[in-house]
Design a protein around this motif. Sequence first.
Motif, PDB file in Angstrom:
ATOM      1  N   THR A 155      22.520  -4.675  -0.004  1.00 47.52           N
ATOM      2  CA  THR A 155      21.401  -4.902  -0.925  1.00 47.52           C
ATOM      3  C   THR A 155      21.267  -3.764  -1.925  1.00 47.52           C
ATOM      4  OG1 THR A 155      20.175  -6.169   0.725  1.00 47.52           O
ATOM      5  CG2 THR A 155      18.889  -5.173  -1.056  1.00 47.52           C
ATOM      6  N   CYS A 156      21.120  -4.111  -3.173  1.00 44.63           N
ATOM      7  CA  CYS A 156      20.838  -3.142  -4.229  1.00 44.63           C
ATOM      8  C   CYS A 156      19.736  -3.737  -5.116  1.00 44.63           C
ATOM      9  CB  CYS A 156      22.084  -2.850  -5.065  1.00 44.63           C
ATOM     10  SG  CYS A 156      23.357  -1.939  -4.184  1.00 44.63           S
ATOM     11  N   ILE A 157      18.548  -3.187  -5.029  1.00 45.05           N
ATOM     12  CA  ILE A 157      17.414  -3.718  -5.793  1.00 45.05           C
ATOM     13  C   ILE A 157      16.487  -2.553  -6.135  1.00 45.05           C
ATOM     14  CG2 ILE A 157      16.254  -4.305  -3.611  1.00 45.05           C
ATOM     15  CD1 ILE A 157      14.865  -6.600  -5.105  1.00 45.05           C
ATOM     16  N   ASP A 182       0.836  -1.190   0.000  1.00 45.72           N
ATOM     17  CA  ASP A 182       0.000   0.000   0.000  1.00 45.72           C
ATOM     18  C   ASP A 182       0.874   1.245   0.000  1.00 45.72           C
ATOM     19  OD1 ASP A 182      -2.262   1.515  -0.012  1.00 45.72           O
ATOM     20  OD2 ASP A 182      -3.028   0.812   1.922  1.00 45.72           O
ATOM     21  N   LEU A 183       0.260   2.407  -0.182  1.00 42.29           N
ATOM     22  CA  LEU A 183       0.978   3.676  -0.118  1.00 42.29           C
ATOM     23  C   LEU A 183       1.172   4.074   1.337  1.00 42.29           C
ATOM     24  CD1 LEU A 183      -0.898   5.628  -2.953  1.00 42.29           C
ATOM     25  CD2 LEU A 183       1.302   4.456  -3.101  1.00 42.29           C
ATOM     26  N   PRO A 184       2.216   4.849   1.632  1.00 39.54           N
ATOM     27  CA  PRO A 184       3.184   5.404   0.689  1.00 39.54           C
ATOM     28  C   PRO A 184       4.282   4.395   0.333  1.00 39.54           C
ATOM     29  CG  PRO A 184       3.709   6.129   2.893  1.00 39.54           C
ATOM     30  CD  PRO A 184       2.449   5.330   3.012  1.00 39.54           C
ATOM     31  N   ARG A 185       4.810   4.525  -0.884  1.00 43.06           N
ATOM     32  CA  ARG A 185       5.966   3.740  -1.292  1.00 43.06           C
ATOM     33  C   ARG A 185       7.219   4.489  -0.829  1.00 43.06           C
ATOM     34  NH1 ARG A 185       4.227   0.275  -5.467  1.00 43.06           N
ATOM     35  NH2 ARG A 185       2.121  -0.364  -4.849  1.00 43.06           N
ATOM     36  N   VAL A 186       8.143   3.765  -0.242  1.00 47.93           N
ATOM     37  CA  VAL A 186       9.345   4.403   0.305  1.00 47.93           C
ATOM     38  C   VAL A 186      10.585   3.698  -0.229  1.00 47.93           C
ATOM     39  CG1 VAL A 186      10.609   5.057   2.383  1.00 47.93           C
ATOM     40  CG2 VAL A 186       8.100   5.052   2.400  1.00 47.93           C
ATOM     41  N   GLY A 187      11.501   4.468  -0.813  1.00 44.15           N
ATOM     42  CA  GLY A 187      12.786   3.946  -1.250  1.00 44.15           C
ATOM     43  C   GLY A 187      13.868   4.329  -0.258  1.00 44.15           C
ATOM     44  N   TYR A 188      14.850   3.455  -0.083  1.00 47.86           N
ATOM     45  CA  TYR A 188      15.935   3.696   0.872  1.00 47.86           C
ATOM     46  C   TYR A 188      17.264   3.700   0.136  1.00 47.86           C
ATOM     47  CZ  TYR A 188      19.064   3.197   4.875  1.00 47.86           C
ATOM     48  OH  TYR A 188      20.058   3.392   5.796  1.00 47.86           O
ATOM     49  N   ASN A 226      12.605  -0.768  -3.395  1.00 45.08           N
ATOM     50  CA  ASN A 226      13.616   0.112  -3.976  1.00 45.08           C
ATOM     51  C   ASN A 226      14.640   0.423  -2.890  1.00 45.08           C
ATOM     52  OD1 ASN A 226      12.636   1.221  -6.865  1.00 45.08           O
ATOM     53  ND2 ASN A 226      10.859   0.944  -5.526  1.00 45.08           N
ATOM     54  N   ILE A 227      15.791  -0.249  -2.955  1.00 44.96           N
ATOM     55  CA  ILE A 227      16.842  -0.102  -1.951  1.00 44.96           C
ATOM     56  C   ILE A 227      18.187  -0.061  -2.666  1.00 44.96           C
ATOM     57  CG2 ILE A 227      18.060  -1.263  -0.062  1.00 44.96           C
ATOM     58  CD1 ILE A 227      15.354  -2.461   0.778  1.00 44.96           C
ATOM     59  N   TRP A 228      19.035   0.881  -2.279  1.00 42.84           N
ATOM     60  CA  TRP A 228      20.369   0.949  -2.881  1.00 42.84           C
ATOM     61  C   TRP A 228      21.381   1.330  -1.807  1.00 42.84           C
ATOM     62  CZ3 TRP A 228      20.657  -0.945  -7.642  1.00 42.84           C
ATOM     63  CH2 TRP A 228      21.901  -0.912  -8.301  1.00 42.84           C
ATOM     64  N   ASN A 229      22.376   0.479  -1.616  1.00 43.63           N
ATOM     65  CA  ASN A 229      23.409   0.700  -0.604  1.00 43.63           C
ATOM     66  C   ASN A 229      24.771   0.884  -1.252  1.00 43.63           C
ATOM     67  OD1 ASN A 229      22.128   0.348   2.153  1.00 43.63           O
ATOM     68  ND2 ASN A 229      21.416  -1.528   1.145  1.00 43.63           N
ATOM     69  N   VAL A 230      25.506   1.868  -0.782  1.00 42.94           N
ATOM     70  CA  VAL A 230      26.858   2.158  -1.267  1.00 42.94           C
ATOM     71  C   VAL A 230      27.799   2.160  -0.066  1.00 42.94           C
ATOM     72  CG1 VAL A 230      28.339   3.831  -2.419  1.00 42.94           C
ATOM     73  CG2 VAL A 230      25.985   3.522  -3.192  1.00 42.94           C
ATOM     74  N   HIS A 231      28.949   1.519  -0.204  1.00 44.11           N
ATOM     75  CA  HIS A 231      29.911   1.435   0.899  1.00 44.11           C
ATOM     76  C   HIS A 231      30.967   2.527   0.790  1.00 44.11           C
ATOM     77  CE1 HIS A 231      28.906  -3.148   0.991  1.00 44.11           C
ATOM     78  NE2 HIS A 231      27.930  -2.401   1.470  1.00 44.11           N
ATOM     79  N   LEU A 232      31.328   3.100   1.919  1.00 49.53           N
ATOM     80  CA  LEU A 232      32.358   4.129   1.948  1.00 49.53           C
ATOM     81  C   LEU A 232      33.720   3.544   1.574  1.00 49.53           C
ATOM     82  CD1 LEU A 232      31.412   6.058   5.221  1.00 49.53           C
ATOM     83  CD2 LEU A 232      31.187   6.886   2.880  1.00 49.53           C
ATOM     84  N   SER A 233      34.513   4.355   0.903  1.00 53.82           N
ATOM     85  CA  SER A 233      35.867   3.962   0.508  1.00 53.82           C
ATOM     86  C   SER A 233      36.880   4.909   1.151  1.00 53.82           C
ATOM     87  CB  SER A 233      36.023   4.029  -1.013  1.00 53.82           C
ATOM     88  OG  SER A 233      35.147   3.109  -1.650  1.00 53.82           O
TER      89      SER A 233
END
Length: 672
Positions: free
Chosen positions: A299-301, A267-273, A308-315
């Motif tokens: 996770t990246c999907i 259901d709404l709201p749709r939330v991306g992380y 909708n999830i996108w994770n980036v690791h610090l370098s």
Amino acid sequence: MPDPLDNFYRQFQLFVQNNPNVISAARAAAQIPESAKAVVVLSPYSLEHSFSRDWVSKSYLKTIVERPERLLASSLGISAAITMYPALYTLKSSDRKKSSILSPHVLKVHGKDWPPELLRLCKGADAKLAAQEVEVPDSWNAGDIYLSSKTVEALQGSIGALETAIDSIFEGPSVEHVSNRAFVAVRPPGHHCHVATPSGFCLLNNAHVSIEYAKDRFGVTHAAILDFDLHHGDGTQDICWKRAGFRPDEEDEDSPGYDSFGKKFADLPRVGYFSMHDINSFPTESGYATKENVKNASTCIMDAHDVNIWNVHLSPWETEEEFARLYHTKYRSLFAKADEFFKQGKIEMAAQNKPFKGLVVISAGFDASEFEQTSMQRHGMNVPTSFYTTFTKDALRLAQMHCHGKVLSIMEGGYSDKAITSGVFAHLIGLQNQNWIKEWGSEHVVKEIVRGCKSNWKPYKTKRARDVIRIWAEEVIKLGRAMIPGFEMFFQDIPLNVKATATNIAPRFTRSRAQTTKGPSHEPPLATLDPSKEAAPRHRRIEGTGVTQEPVPFAQEELPSDDNEDEDYVYDEELNKTFNRTVEDITIDDISRHLETLDIIEQQPPPAPATQSKYKVPSKTTTQHLRSSVRPQQLANSNTHANLNGNAEDSDISMVSHISTRNHTTRSGARW
């Protein structure tokens, strides 16, 4: 009832009188509308949540880093931003707004069981504490989480502050006072709190509660959470899975409404992380993390199973130039993915013939700061202070494209005074699309500001006549310590330095009409920092002489030095000169040129899902009337500065998407 910002009003008037640069710049900027200002919401009730195991050792007490003093550090960062751009921020105090932990928007996020259980634990905590017993369940990490009966007030006040911020950016106390951007200085943080499991200092998930409130009250359909805390927001991400229709781990497998795979209609709201974090820190720290935690933080999907999830690791990085390359090629991909999320949401809503309404939420944790303490930043990953300005500006541009400019920023982590103060300072500069000046974040400058975090802080008795940084920092400290009257309960010796002149200073702040109302639903006080208004000049009487001196601008005061004070201090004349120039060079041309790029970009839903995202800041000039004289070259520079060149294909992310469950480890680093 007295206005909780009265002390701040008075201290701000003194600051204006003492600073000629502020007066001249603000007079030119007096026409900046309320809608162009950023709202800063203070949460005095957040002070009530404090560590109350008074029988523990001093060494143990030092390990408790999530404490009320964090709020004072954030106030100093807020006041530093205000001293640089006093006409661009509106302060609100949520001291008269507490909302129930059992509010519908809290229950929708955390279920019907956890909020009542949290209330029960808080109410029973004092008896356990009196008996010198640990007040949290054995299954919790008692080094990270603590409770008391006062924690209830802190949480109620936090929810009220979040609601105040959402109301401000969607409704405002009046049509003239609707702002697109708000920052909430609140604690405890929230992004580690799962559906029904607290973790990592967090008891309720502030970001998701805010989004649910925005959906219920204002019809928000899609929200993108941008998280730059050092640690992965495992709780926030976990709740995104719940929002996508997947059964939370805390629910029984036979819960009604789910199919045989544990999925139901989203259901709404749709939330991306969308998160950037250190994969070696909590909750994925080596030696503590489970395989599931590492999968979750990687996770990246996108647009799959309503997730909708996108994770980036610090370098690691050595120079700011090297970090800039990382930002443009790696970290900026978060905005491309969030852009993709919003575009797809518009397509889906259009297909259903329903309106789309977006919101950008920033989980603003400052523990990745270069100034964070090493005990929290054990793996050496960090970001330069300028990052907080750059990232925030990009968040504004994303919001312009999809959310009518609506941005809500909520304070998360950050545990050293330097990290919080400098991070909030830089973040608020970015929240108004202004430029961060390198000198403002120097070790020397930050050190001077955070002196104000000491419980026994007192102004220097003497200073070098040309030590602009020290004199400016004391103005910042006085403003920050005057923001919340509750600081006085914790720091009884706070010198506000305003009582002697308070009766001679007429308030010059725009108040909302709602301030005259009474009762628990009273709209929080609103202070428009408009230093263009004339204030009564401050005079000094010389003791024993009967002579009255004219006021002296603070940057020109002649104060003798005292060799016995601060023996390790080294006066840096060149830095003081450069710092002073950065303040003098802030003109209405600069301010309005950056504000004018915040025009809303109206986008139509794309014909098909985007495979690549490129976006630019518009070159409209709706605030052009604010500029006294802008040369053509300045406009050209403005448009050049506006471009965003971060391409999705530049990303060097090589993480694999996973669907996995969560687990918990300790954040403090100790084994339990």
